[in-house]
Design a protein around this motif. Structure first.
Motif, mmCIF file in Angstrom:
data_model
loop_
_atom_site.group_PDB
_atom_site.id
_atom_site.type_symbol
_atom_site.label_atom_id
_atom_site.label_comp_id
_atom_site.label_asym_id
_atom_site.label_seq_id
_atom_site.Cartn_x
_atom_site.Cartn_y
_atom_site.Cartn_z
ATOM 1 N N VAL A 1 33.747 38.196 33.824
ATOM 2 C CA VAL A 1 33.238 39.546 34.083
ATOM 3 C C VAL A 1 32.812 39.656 35.536
ATOM 4 C CG1 VAL A 1 32.461 39.968 31.717
ATOM 5 C CG2 VAL A 1 30.924 38.874 33.329
ATOM 6 N N GLY A 2 32.700 40.898 35.979
ATOM 7 C CA GLY A 2 32.217 41.165 37.329
ATOM 8 C C GLY A 2 33.198 40.742 38.406
ATOM 9 N N PRO A 3 32.669 40.543 39.607
ATOM 10 C CA PRO A 3 33.546 40.219 40.735
ATOM 11 C C PRO A 3 34.226 38.847 40.603
ATOM 12 C CG PRO A 3 31.289 40.592 41.488
ATOM 13 C CD PRO A 3 31.298 40.737 40.011
ATOM 14 N N GLY A 4 33.711 37.994 39.751
ATOM 15 C CA GLY A 4 34.304 36.670 39.567
ATOM 16 C C GLY A 4 35.379 36.619 38.505
ATOM 17 N N ALA A 5 35.758 37.777 37.953
ATOM 18 C CA ALA A 5 36.763 37.812 36.887
ATOM 19 C C ALA A 5 38.127 37.386 37.418
ATOM 20 C CB ALA A 5 36.857 39.212 36.296
ATOM 21 N N SER B 1 41.272 37.816 41.579
ATOM 22 C CA SER B 1 40.314 38.926 41.716
ATOM 23 C C SER B 1 41.023 40.230 41.361
ATOM 24 C CB SER B 1 39.799 39.001 43.154
ATOM 25 O OG SER B 1 40.854 39.350 44.040
ATOM 26 N N ALA B 2 40.247 41.311 41.284
ATOM 27 C CA ALA B 2 40.838 42.619 40.992
ATOM 28 C C ALA B 2 41.790 43.037 42.111
ATOM 29 C CB ALA B 2 39.743 43.661 40.802
ATOM 30 N N GLN B 3 41.438 42.746 43.354
ATOM 31 C CA GLN B 3 42.307 43.079 44.487
ATOM 32 C C GLN B 3 43.604 42.280 44.418
ATOM 33 O OE1 GLN B 3 41.925 45.508 46.734
ATOM 34 N NE2 GLN B 3 43.954 44.991 47.509
ATOM 35 N N ALA B 4 43.521 41.005 44.049
ATOM 36 C CA ALA B 4 44.722 40.178 43.902
ATOM 37 C C ALA B 4 45.606 40.701 42.769
ATOM 38 C CB ALA B 4 44.334 38.723 43.657
ATOM 39 N N LEU B 5 44.987 41.211 41.699
ATOM 40 C CA LEU B 5 45.742 41.809 40.596
ATOM 41 C C LEU B 5 46.531 43.020 41.086
ATOM 42 C CD1 LEU B 5 46.485 42.211 37.583
ATOM 43 C CD2 LEU B 5 44.373 43.550 37.392
ATOM 44 N N ILE B 6 45.880 43.904 41.824
ATOM 45 C CA ILE B 6 46.543 45.102 42.347
ATOM 46 C C ILE B 6 47.692 44.704 43.266
ATOM 47 C CG2 ILE B 6 46.249 47.173 43.777
ATOM 48 C CD1 ILE B 6 44.954 47.338 40.972
ATOM 49 N N GLU B 7 47.473 43.731 44.142
ATOM 50 C CA GLU B 7 48.523 43.279 45.056
ATOM 51 C C GLU B 7 49.701 42.673 44.289
ATOM 52 O OE1 GLU B 7 46.460 40.690 47.727
ATOM 53 O OE2 GLU B 7 45.405 42.355 48.696
ATOM 54 N N LEU B 8 49.417 41.910 43.245
ATOM 55 C CA LEU B 8 50.474 41.315 42.429
ATOM 56 C C LEU B 8 51.287 42.402 41.722
ATOM 57 C CD1 LEU B 8 51.909 38.886 41.118
ATOM 58 C CD2 LEU B 8 50.110 38.893 39.397
ATOM 59 N N LEU B 9 50.615 43.388 41.157
ATOM 60 C CA LEU B 9 51.304 44.481 40.477
ATOM 61 C C LEU B 9 52.165 45.281 41.464
ATOM 62 C CD1 LEU B 9 48.526 45.685 38.025
ATOM 63 C CD2 LEU B 9 50.523 44.266 37.504
ATOM 64 N N GLU B 10 51.668 45.474 42.680
ATOM 65 C CA GLU B 10 52.459 46.156 43.706
ATOM 66 C C GLU B 10 53.699 45.345 44.052
ATOM 67 O OE1 GLU B 10 49.649 46.710 46.873
ATOM 68 O OE2 GLU B 10 49.131 48.733 46.200
ATOM 69 N N ARG B 11 53.540 44.035 44.184
ATOM 70 C CA ARG B 11 54.672 43.152 44.511
ATOM 71 C C ARG B 11 55.726 43.168 43.407
ATOM 72 N NH1 ARG B 11 52.181 38.270 45.195
ATOM 73 N NH2 ARG B 11 53.075 37.342 43.349
ATOM 74 N N VAL C 1 42.048 47.281 30.704
ATOM 75 C CA VAL C 1 41.724 45.917 31.149
ATOM 76 C C VAL C 1 40.252 45.852 31.540
ATOM 77 C CG1 VAL C 1 42.104 44.196 32.964
ATOM 78 C CG2 VAL C 1 44.059 45.284 31.855
ATOM 79 N N LEU C 2 39.792 46.848 32.265
ATOM 80 C CA LEU C 2 38.381 46.867 32.682
ATOM 81 C C LEU C 2 37.446 47.060 31.490
ATOM 82 C CD1 LEU C 2 38.620 48.976 35.950
ATOM 83 C CD2 LEU C 2 38.322 46.494 35.730
ATOM 84 N N ARG C 3 37.830 47.932 30.564
ATOM 85 C CA ARG C 3 36.981 48.236 29.413
ATOM 86 C C ARG C 3 37.023 47.175 28.331
ATOM 87 N NH1 ARG C 3 38.600 53.853 27.375
ATOM 88 N NH2 ARG C 3 39.685 53.806 29.316
#
Length: 112
Positions: free
Chosen positions: A31-35, A59-69, A86-88
């Protein structure tokens, strides 16, 4: 356009590699920023030669970057809804992805 020109245009538009229909499964661990997030591509037509390979996003940012890739379109309501889930709830599926075998290997979603 003449029939020859139409045939040439259709050849250029047709994909060179057959695409396989599948979906992405995203699971959150922690949970949180360490998810951490684990993404797995599942084919609907199962091929015996390749198995899904989970890909981790730290991290959440790495998830977004992976999905974009991978080429996920964030404008689609299904994608936005899945990310909210995913967040909920901790996991979700992104449906209706069409990738060729080469694309799946290139993006690291299956074992080669």
């Amino acid at each position: 356009m003449s029939p020859t020109q139409l045939g040439a245009a259709a050849t250029q538009l047709s994909p060179s590699q057959p695409k396989t229909r599948g979906f992405l499964r995203i699971a959150r661990h922690g949970v949180g920023p360490g998810a951490m997030y684990v993404i797995t591509y599942h084919r609907l037509e199962q091929a015996e030669a390749s198995h899904p390979r989970p890909v981790a996003a730290e991290s959440a940012q790495a998830l977004i970057e992976l999905l974009e890739r991978i080429g996920i379109d964030f404008r689609l309501s299904e994608v936005r809804g899945a990310l909210e889930d995913v967040l909920r709830f901790g996991s979700a599926n992104i449906p209706d992805l069409w990738l060729s075998d080469e694309e799946m290997i290139e993006k690291g979603l299956v074992e080669g």
